[in-house]
Scaffold this active site. Sequence first.
Site, PDB file in Angstrom:
ATOM      1  N   TYR A 145      50.251  44.984  40.569  1.00  0.00           N
ATOM      2  CA  TYR A 145      49.419  44.641  39.375  1.00  0.00           C
ATOM      3  C   TYR A 145      49.926  44.929  38.162  1.00  0.00           C
ATOM      4  CZ  TYR A 145      46.629  44.137  43.963  1.00  0.00           C
ATOM      5  OH  TYR A 145      46.011  43.646  44.883  1.00  0.00           O
ATOM      6  N   ASP A 206      47.610  52.208  51.762  1.00  0.00           N
ATOM      7  CA  ASP A 206      48.737  52.021  52.506  1.00  0.00           C
ATOM      8  C   ASP A 206      49.846  53.061  52.334  1.00  0.00           C
ATOM      9  OD1 ASP A 206      48.104  49.748  54.244  1.00  0.00           O
ATOM     10  OD2 ASP A 206      48.017  48.942  52.313  1.00  0.00           O
ATOM     11  N   HIS A 445      57.031  42.980  44.336  1.00  0.00           N
ATOM     12  CA  HIS A 445      55.867  42.078  44.819  1.00  0.00           C
ATOM     13  C   HIS A 445      54.862  41.829  43.730  1.00  0.00           C
ATOM     14  CE1 HIS A 445      53.274  45.621  45.934  1.00  0.00           C
ATOM     15  NE2 HIS A 445      54.150  46.300  45.857  1.00  0.00           N
ATOM     16  N   TYR A 526      39.636  40.201  43.176  1.00  0.00           N
ATOM     17  CA  TYR A 526      39.075  41.428  43.152  1.00  0.00           C
ATOM     18  C   TYR A 526      39.821  42.269  42.109  1.00  0.00           C
ATOM     19  CZ  TYR A 526      41.829  44.934  45.772  1.00  0.00           C
ATOM     20  OH  TYR A 526      42.844  45.772  46.270  1.00  0.00           O
ATOM     21  N   ARG A 527      41.088  42.010  41.923  1.00  0.00           N
ATOM     22  CA  ARG A 527      42.203  42.823  41.014  1.00  0.00           C
ATOM     23  C   ARG A 527      43.135  41.955  40.668  1.00  0.00           C
ATOM     24  NH1 ARG A 527      44.385  48.054  44.589  1.00  0.00           N
ATOM     25  NH2 ARG A 527      45.121  49.153  42.993  1.00  0.00           N
TER      26      ARG A 527
END
Length: 604
Positions: A145, A206, A445, A526-527
């Site tokens: 993000y 995680d 990622h 959501y983000r």
Amino acid sequence: MSASADTPTLSESHSGIPSRLLHKANKAKSLINDLRTENVAQDLPQLPIIPQGVSRSNFNKAIADLSEQIGSDNVSVVDKPPKDDGWYMEHATTHDMMHVTPSREFMASAIAYPGSTAEVQTIVQWANKYRIPIFPISMGRNLGYGGAAPRVPGSVVIDLGRRMNKILDIDPDDYTCLLEPGVSFYALYEEVQKRGYKHMWIDTPDLGGGSVVGNTLDRGVGYTPYGDHWAVHSGLEVVLPTGEVIRTGMGALPNNNTWQTFPYGFGPHTDGLFSQSNFGIVTKMGMALMPAAPDHESFMYTFQHESDLPQIIDIIRPLRISNILENVAQLRTAVQTLAVTGRPKTDFYTGSGRIPQDVVEAEAAKLPIGKAYWIYYGMSYGPKHIRQYKLDIIDAEFRKVSGAKRIDPATIPKDNYFWSRDKIAAGEPDLEELLWCNWVPNGSHIAFSPVSPIRGKDATVLFEICNRRQDQHGCEIFPAFCVGLREMHLIVECVFDKHDPEACEAALACMRGMVDDAAKLGYGEYRTHLALMDQVAGTYNWNDGALMKFNERLKDALDPNGIMAPGKSGIWPARYRGRGWEMRSGKESSEGDGVAAAVGEARL
Ligand code: ADP
């Protein structure tokens, strides 16, 4: 990152790894190093990058002033190209270490390390004086993000974690804690153990290296029944963009003793304004901890066919809502299970495009999951007879899917990823998840994370979008359905080689395509990553963008000089609006055409 040295431990650094996980950290690091190629030479402008609207000489003056105010050791200027991006445990805080755009797009000019709320106020007042954009991070591990990076190039990153990392309280009777921004899930877990509070669990994502405060503010999730972090926080201390400090909820009442047990206090519930926003810097946060389950057991089901997806999801919905399935459990693909072994795709398949299903099946057959398309990871909590009641229902329901199998945990080797999920679902932070990044060299990622109803038809629609866009752009994606109580987040991780400009472009285009496709059908994220914030914010446009207009009014009232994380969550302050700062397909530069003079600037 040093290739050979051990990863710093928690005793050496607030952002270190617990000693119990050092072997996993060193293994992860060496796997990354094995696949690493030299950093590509970056086309960087003169460093430090000076934020628009500020002259280089004023910037230098401002840095000297800040160094005087908080100590020169607590200000570091980014005047040399970052040596490398590091990795999860030793990440760069100067830019997004998993850069999908050239790293200059989100590069800081300097990093400031405040040591107290008062110093955060000092920095905010300083930023207002010099009109320098600032960007708060707690730990800066918001990978996928944007990591530690600011949205506006040349912003000063406020790294709260380095010096503000105290666990201020753990209350073993109320099951609550009060934290500073630099407390990681690892650190909180270790402290709970050290104090011998066996009756208390924490909830962890995680990976445990993120800050509890940062992750909660970005509305991250964990995997015990308390999975929604924001839902179980209680009480914030916040420095506003003009430098005042407030406490929310019961914290506004002097001498209260319920700040961490009753989140609302009196009057409007203001906490939401400080989550995924740019309206303040959180310097303390309260959080509920979970009573330890008396006992627990993980379970895993596999399903044979891609086409089983809608039936599985429709089975999950009533089980999840009625709490028979008790935690935010995950439905993943067998491809991701291959990848989380840490081995690259080329070990399995050297052709182009998606790895063919017959190859996946043949490889999966060598693992404990056996031949499968989908894998469901869950946990049941409570004493044996209570677990058995729930597990029998789950078993009867999942077996309605033809070919469904329950994998007996007794047959799963102790070093298998299943046991990592087992730890996480019981609140013990671990370090295996990132291994799937090694699917490609220099693996990075970026995530597409839409929210949908827990319904088979929605899952199918979203999964089709993923597959179509994946094939169109030739990307590697791992979709995982994470089921909350009444909705699910589909977390689609796109893994790319950050040293390959074409792969980066493809990953970003793939994400943009998915966001647009999903929004047309009523699904929103959501983000999201810094690069996608304008696009995602633009999809929440009901009633002629009424929500964004409201956010902008708040922004202008709270932050008249527009210094606090401009552009975060797509919210631009007045000084930046209408000058093309937004990122979108075809305009991937993070900059716009200047900024307007700030309020009262002429008087400076
Ligand atoms: P983590 O390391 O836990 O993943 P980060 O420090 O990377 O979290 O922050 C995640 C997001 O939350 C970023 O967008 C960051 O700007 C924001 N954030 C983090 N800490 C704070 C804070 N203390 N106050 C305000 N915003 C914050």
